[in-house]
Write an enzyme that holds these catalytic residues in place. Structure first.
Site, PDB file in Angstrom:
ATOM      1  N   CYS A  34       0.833  -1.216   0.000  1.00 46.25           N
ATOM      2  CA  CYS A  34       0.000   0.000   0.000  1.00 46.25           C
ATOM      3  C   CYS A  34       0.864   1.262   0.000  1.00 46.25           C
ATOM      4  O   CYS A  34       0.458   2.293  -0.537  1.00 46.25           O
ATOM      5  CB  CYS A  34      -0.949   0.006   1.197  1.00 46.25           C
ATOM      6  SG  CYS A  34      -0.108  -0.149   2.786  1.00 46.25           S
ATOM      7  N   HIS A 313      -1.365   1.240   7.444  1.00 44.95           N
ATOM      8  CA  HIS A 313      -1.845   1.158   6.070  1.00 44.95           C
ATOM      9  C   HIS A 313      -1.726   2.543   5.452  1.00 44.95           C
ATOM     10  O   HIS A 313      -1.731   3.550   6.165  1.00 44.95           O
ATOM     11  CB  HIS A 313      -3.312   0.697   6.125  1.00 44.95           C
ATOM     12  CG  HIS A 313      -3.934   0.464   4.782  1.00 44.95           C
ATOM     13  ND1 HIS A 313      -3.363  -0.352   3.827  1.00 44.95           N
ATOM     14  CD2 HIS A 313      -5.083   0.946   4.237  1.00 44.95           C
ATOM     15  CE1 HIS A 313      -4.144  -0.368   2.751  1.00 44.95           C
ATOM     16  NE2 HIS A 313      -5.185   0.417   2.975  1.00 44.95           N
TER      17      HIS A 313
END
Length: 369
Positions: A34, A313
């Site tokens: 990510c 994330h």
């Protein structure tokens, strides 16, 4: 993936409100990639950068014998996205991610990586490749003379992690600015100025502040005294001095990195600062060397989600044709402009909201210099 109601809603909005040629594709995650996907989306919607990359691909696609590198893989990925028949969907940036891992062992593991570190690595790699290609073209037998070969000798020393440019590439033209480090001797008043280039500004942050105040702190005057005295060449001795950093040449694309990860000695580890730092949609720089006001408009934000530096994330928010979109790996959705405020950070030290703006991308208004 973009599916069902959310997918069809996006399809309809894209059909109604966006130009025919634009594409909005999620990127597949290959196990903690990510950090890479969020930066790629910000760069894809950095139009001067995308245009140059697509042009590079178009000019070089017939060189079939050239070996893959990060630049060719990125140009191929952006071309793949922009030439899709559908307006939205998902693409797997497999070839690009494999190339990144091959090139840099830091990104080989499945551990959480830092998006800012990745952006720095990527831009510097692109510059290296473009400089080599430019120098190779200049020193090829057909075009070179002995004087040219001398001029293209060793590249200049590094400043702030970015090589002083022997060649100005289109990556430099997009992202590079120049800082001046000024030191004034308090005894003889002589000012020593040293220029250094930057691709992004890393700013220290404080609770309940703004980008404007962070920039003011960045260029505030610091006094060098006691054991930090400055060696003045004119006085030929250590003297008290005042030092400040100013932006001498603002870049066309201003990338601001908020230093949200701080090393806490008592804990012997890094801690994430969830401070509320307001980043405006329009930003004025008034601390350039000639005091000329320089205006920027926000077009992308890489957001870190999570409470610590070693896990979490990354997602990105991008502006395209006056609309904001949210990219979370494979997922793409439209958001209201007002949603951006939820990523400023928290006024409390511990908060359930862990989604904080981490890297900001601003485009200079009023044409490119």
């Amino acid at each position: 993936m973009v599916m069902g109601a959310a997918g069809s809603k996006l399809e309809k909005a894209l059909g109604d409100q966006f130009p025919e040629g634009e594409r909005y594709f999620g990127l597949e995650n290959f196990g903690n990639t990510c950090y890479c996907n969020s930066v790629l989306q910000a760069l894809y919607f950095c139009l001067p950068f995308r245009e140059q990359l697509l042009e590079y691909y178009a000019n070089n696609k017939n060189g079939g014998e050239t070996e893959d590198n990060i630049l060719t893989c990125l140009a191929d990925l952006f071309t793949q996205i922009s030439s899709q028949k559908k307006k939205t969907g998902v693409i797997a940036p497999k070839r690009f991610v494999q190339r990144v891992k091959k090139q840099n062992e830091i990104f080989r593991s499945y551990m959480h990586q830092d998006a800012h570190e990745f952006l720095n690595f990527l831009l510097n790699e692109l510059v290296d490749i473009l400089e080599k290609e430019s120098n190779a073209a200049k020193t090829s037998p057909e075009t070179s003379s002995s004087s040219e070969k001398i001029a293209n000798g060793p590249s200049h020393p590094q400043a702030n992690g970015v090589r002083k440019e022997p060649v100005s590439t289109w990556v430099h033209k997009c992202f590079q600015g120049i800082l001046t480090n000024e030191t004034r001797c308090l005894r003889c008043e002589t000012v020593t100025a040293r220029d250094e280039t930057f691709f992004d500004l890393s700013l220290d942050i404080e609770q309940n502040s703004s980008i404007t105040s962070c920039l003011k702190n960045f260029s505030s005057t610091e006094t060098l005294n006691a054991e930090d005295k400055f060696f003045c060449d004119k006085c030929c001795s250590l003297q008290e001095a005042q030092k400040r950093m100013k932006i001498k040449k603002p870049p066309n694309i201003l990338v601001i990195h908020l230093k949200r990860f701080k090393y806490i000695e008592q804990l012997s580890r890094y801690k994430k600062l969830s401070y509320r730092v307001v980043f405006p949609l329009e930003l004025k720089l008034s601390n350039t060397i000639d005091n000329a006001d320089c205006e920027y408009s926000l077009f992308a934000v890489v957001v870190h989600v999570g409470s610590g530096p070693n896990h979490g994330h990354y997602v990105s928010l991008v502006k395209s044709h006056d609309h904001w979109l949210f990219f979370d790996d494979e997922n793409v959705e439209m958001i209201d402009e007002s949603t951006i405020q939820t990523f400023f950070g928290s006024t409390q030290e511990y908060s359930s909201n862990t989604d904080h703006g981490y890297i900001l991308f601003y485009e200079r208004l009023g044409g490119r210099s």
